[in-house]
Design a protein around this motif. Structure first.
Motif, short mmCIF file in Angstrom:
data_model
loop_
_atom_site.label_atom_id
_atom_site.label_comp_id
_atom_site.label_asym_id
_atom_site.label_seq_id
_atom_site.Cartn_x
_atom_site.Cartn_y
_atom_site.Cartn_z
N SER A 1 6.21 -9.22 -26.05
CA SER A 1 5.14 -10.20 -26.24
C SER A 1 4.45 -10.51 -24.91
CB SER A 1 5.66 -11.48 -26.89
OG SER A 1 6.15 -11.19 -28.18
N GLY A 2 4.20 -9.45 -24.16
CA GLY A 2 3.53 -9.55 -22.88
C GLY A 2 4.08 -8.51 -21.91
N PHE A 3 3.36 -8.32 -20.83
CA PHE A 3 3.73 -7.33 -19.83
C PHE A 3 4.88 -7.81 -18.96
CE2 PHE A 3 -0.77 -6.62 -20.72
CZ PHE A 3 -0.82 -5.24 -20.89
N GLY B 1 3.23 -3.69 -35.28
CA GLY B 1 1.92 -4.18 -35.70
C GLY B 1 1.64 -5.60 -35.24
N ASN B 2 2.51 -6.15 -34.41
CA ASN B 2 2.35 -7.53 -33.95
C ASN B 2 1.52 -7.67 -32.68
OD1 ASN B 2 3.90 -8.51 -36.07
ND2 ASN B 2 5.80 -8.33 -34.92
N TYR C 1 -3.24 -8.30 -26.85
CA TYR C 1 -3.34 -9.49 -27.68
C TYR C 1 -2.26 -9.47 -28.75
CZ TYR C 1 -8.14 -8.92 -25.91
OH TYR C 1 -9.24 -8.72 -25.12
N PRO C 2 -1.78 -10.65 -29.15
CA PRO C 2 -0.97 -10.68 -30.36
C PRO C 2 -1.89 -10.31 -31.53
CG PRO C 2 -1.14 -12.88 -29.39
CD PRO C 2 -1.95 -11.95 -28.56
N TRP C 3 -1.30 -9.73 -32.59
CA TRP C 3 -2.10 -9.33 -33.75
C TRP C 3 -1.44 -9.85 -35.03
CZ3 TRP C 3 -6.77 -7.51 -34.58
CH2 TRP C 3 -7.10 -7.09 -35.85
N SER C 4 -2.23 -10.54 -35.82
CA SER C 4 -1.78 -10.98 -37.14
C SER C 4 -3.03 -11.11 -37.99
CB SER C 4 -1.03 -12.30 -37.07
OG SER C 4 -0.64 -12.71 -38.37
#
Length: 146
Positions: free
Chosen positions: A113-115, A47-48, A63-66
Motif C-alpha cells: 500500500s505504498g512504496f 486489483g487494489n 493510487y489505491p483502486w476500488s
C-alpha cells in the motif's frame, strides 16, 4: 467488476473504464494527476492498486483502486532516475518495478500500500534505456527490455 486502464499523452495522462465485453463508463480522473505523459499502467495482482509510469518527476505515480482512483500514494523516497517507460507489480503484489531512461534503467521497491525503500540496483545494469519490465510468474526473476 472488471476494469481497464490506459496511459496516454494528454491530460489526465491515465484513464480507466469499467469493462464487461466492452468499455463501460469512464471512472473519474485521479484527484492528483500523473505529472505528464503516461507511458504505461499496471494494476496490482489483487486489483487494489494501480500505478502509472510517466515522463516527468516523480516518473511513477500510484493510487489505491476500488472502482476508481483513490488518493495518490506518497512518491517513492528515492525516485526512478528519469522518464518511466514501464511499470509492473510482482505476482505476489509485494514488489513494484519501473523501467526508465537513465541509469540504472530499472528501479524496484517493496510494495505494501505504498512504496518501500528502493532495492539495491542490479549488479549488472541493463545496457541502456529500460523500455519494459516484467516479473516471472514465480516472482523470483525480473526481466528488462532495453
Amino acid at each position: 467488476m472488471v476494469d481497464i486502464a490506459v496511459a496516454h499523452g494528454t491530460t489526465p495522462f491515465v484513464s480507466a473504464y469499467s469493462w464487461s465485453s466492452g468499455f463501460g463508463t469512464k471512472y473519474t480522473d485521479p484527484g492528483t494527476l500523473p505529472a505528464s505523459t503516461g507511458r504505461a499502467v499496471a494494476f496490482s495482482p489483487s486489483g487494489n492498486d494501480i500505478a502509472v509510469a510517466h515522463d516527468l518527476t516523480p516518473f511513477v505515480s500510484a493510487y489505491p483502486w476500488s472502482s476508481g482512483f483513490g488518493t495518490k500514494y506518497t512518491n517513492p523516497g528515492t525516485l526512478p532516475a528519469s522518464t518511466g517507460w514501464a511499470v509492473a507489480f510482482s505476482p505476489s503484489g509485494n514488489d513494484i518495478a519501473v523501467a526508465h531512461t537513465n541509469s540504472p534503467f530499472v528501479t524496484a521497491y517493496p510494495w505494501s500500500s505504498g512504496f518501500g525503500t528502493k532495492y539495491t540496483n542490479p549488479g549488472t545494469l541493463p545496457a541502456s534505456t529500460g523500455r519494459a519490465v516484467a516479473f516471472s510468474p514465480s516472482g523470483n526473476d525480473i526481466a528488462v527490455a532495453h
